[in-house]
Design a protein around this motif. Structure first.
Motif, PDB file in Angstrom:
ATOM      1  N   THR A   1       8.320   3.274  -6.673  1.00  0.00           N
ATOM      2  CA  THR A   1       6.931   3.585  -6.399  1.00  0.00           C
ATOM      3  C   THR A   1       6.127   2.313  -6.225  1.00  0.00           C
ATOM      4  OG1 THR A   1       6.317   3.666  -8.736  1.00  0.00           O
ATOM      5  CG2 THR A   1       7.107   5.705  -7.730  1.00  0.00           C
ATOM      6  N   GLY A   2       4.890   2.495  -5.804  1.00  0.00           N
ATOM      7  CA  GLY A   2       4.020   1.353  -5.601  1.00  0.00           C
ATOM      8  C   GLY A   2       3.789   0.534  -6.852  1.00  0.00           C
ATOM      9  N   ASP A   3       3.878   1.168  -8.005  1.00  0.00           N
ATOM     10  CA  ASP A   3       3.678   0.446  -9.254  1.00  0.00           C
ATOM     11  C   ASP A   3       4.983  -0.079  -9.845  1.00  0.00           C
ATOM     12  OD1 ASP A   3       3.182   3.328 -11.509  1.00  0.00           O
ATOM     13  OD2 ASP A   3       4.872   2.717 -10.277  1.00  0.00           O
ATOM     14  N   GLY A   4       6.091   0.100  -9.124  1.00  0.00           N
ATOM     15  CA  GLY A   4       7.351  -0.465  -9.549  1.00  0.00           C
ATOM     16  C   GLY A   4       8.289   0.452 -10.302  1.00  0.00           C
TER      17      GLY A   4
ATOM     18  N   ILE B   1       6.732   5.876   2.335  1.00  0.00           N
ATOM     19  CA  ILE B   1       5.676   6.879   2.433  1.00  0.00           C
ATOM     20  C   ILE B   1       4.352   6.258   2.053  1.00  0.00           C
ATOM     21  CG2 ILE B   1       4.820   9.079   1.579  1.00  0.00           C
ATOM     22  CD1 ILE B   1       7.720   9.868   1.017  1.00  0.00           C
ATOM     23  N   TYR B   2       3.395   6.442   2.932  1.00  0.00           N
ATOM     24  CA  TYR B   2       2.035   6.005   2.685  1.00  0.00           C
ATOM     25  C   TYR B   2       1.165   7.224   2.429  1.00  0.00           C
ATOM     26  CZ  TYR B   2       3.561   1.553   4.617  1.00  0.00           C
ATOM     27  OH  TYR B   2       4.228   0.368   4.848  1.00  0.00           O
ATOM     28  N   ALA B   3       0.127   7.018   1.669  1.00  0.00           N
ATOM     29  CA  ALA B   3      -0.718   8.130   1.253  1.00  0.00           C
ATOM     30  C   ALA B   3      -1.370   8.852   2.426  1.00  0.00           C
ATOM     31  CB  ALA B   3      -1.781   7.636   0.277  1.00  0.00           C
ATOM     32  N   ARG B   4      -1.822   8.118   3.414  1.00  0.00           N
ATOM     33  CA  ARG B   4      -2.546   8.722   4.526  1.00  0.00           C
ATOM     34  C   ARG B   4      -1.732   8.866   5.800  1.00  0.00           C
ATOM     35  NH1 ARG B   4      -7.887   9.437   3.565  1.00  0.00           N
ATOM     36  NH2 ARG B   4      -8.792   8.338   1.766  1.00  0.00           N
ATOM     37  N   SER B   5      -0.978   7.860   6.158  1.00  0.00           N
ATOM     38  CA  SER B   5      -0.278   7.884   7.437  1.00  0.00           C
ATOM     39  C   SER B   5       1.067   8.595   7.387  1.00  0.00           C
ATOM     40  CB  SER B   5      -0.102   6.464   7.976  1.00  0.00           C
ATOM     41  OG  SER B   5       0.649   5.670   7.081  1.00  0.00           O
TER      42      SER B   5
ATOM     43  N   SER C   1       0.797  -1.219   0.000  1.00  0.00           N
ATOM     44  CA  SER C   1       0.000   0.000   0.000  1.00  0.00           C
ATOM     45  C   SER C   1       0.834   1.276   0.000  1.00  0.00           C
ATOM     46  CB  SER C   1      -0.949   0.011   1.200  1.00  0.00           C
ATOM     47  OG  SER C   1      -0.243  -0.050   2.420  1.00  0.00           O
ATOM     48  N   ALA C   2       2.147   1.143   0.074  1.00  0.00           N
ATOM     49  CA  ALA C   2       3.014   2.313   0.067  1.00  0.00           C
ATOM     50  C   ALA C   2       3.005   2.978  -1.301  1.00  0.00           C
ATOM     51  CB  ALA C   2       4.438   1.919   0.445  1.00  0.00           C
ATOM     52  N   ILE C   3       3.056   4.295  -1.302  1.00  0.00           N
ATOM     53  CA  ILE C   3       3.083   4.990  -2.582  1.00  0.00           C
ATOM     54  C   ILE C   3       4.506   5.147  -3.106  1.00  0.00           C
ATOM     55  CG2 ILE C   3       0.911   6.176  -2.184  1.00  0.00           C
ATOM     56  CD1 ILE C   3       2.498   8.690  -1.497  1.00  0.00           C
TER      57      ILE C   3
END
Length: 116
Positions: free
Chosen positions: A52-55, A98-102, A30-32
């Motif tokens: 990134t989260g998508d590689g 880095i996570y989107a919310r936390s 879930s990390a961005i």
């Protein structure tokens, strides 16, 4: 909250290779973005590699072609493969996720010393 633990650092000769690992207590799926930063003595901490989260990956110019960042979602681990190491690569390397919310989480750092 997420805890990050780096490992794999140590003493290596110029031209050698080291693989750093960053194990997360939570899911990295879930990390961005996941990044590796380093801080050399007397220098500011700098971002050297990120994934990134998508590689998608990115690198600071000084390590392009030598470093490679990757991840293993099943192991909740991000890696930094460092090849053709130079003395100027000597630094404490920190994992950052880095996570989107936390927000942002940091590891404790692992020392990489490149010296003959």
């Amino acid at each position: 909250q997420v805890q990050l633990v780096e490992s794999g650092g140590g003493l290596v000769q110029p031209g050698g290779s080291v693989r750093l690992s960053c194990a997360a207590s939570g899911s990295i799926f879930s990390a961005i973005v996941m990044g590796w930063h380093r801080q050399a003595p007397g220098k500011q901490r700098e971002l050297v590699a990120r994934i990134t989260g998508d590689g998608s990956t990115g690198y600071v110019d000084s390590v392009k072609g030598r470093f490679s960042v990757s991840r293993d979602n099943a192991k909740n681990t991000v890696y930094l493969q460092m090849n053709s190491l130079k003395p100027e690569d000597t630094a404490v390397y920190y994992c950052n996720i880095i996570y989107a919310r936390s927000g942002s989480y940091w590891g404790q750092g692992t020392q990489v010393t490149v010296s003959s």
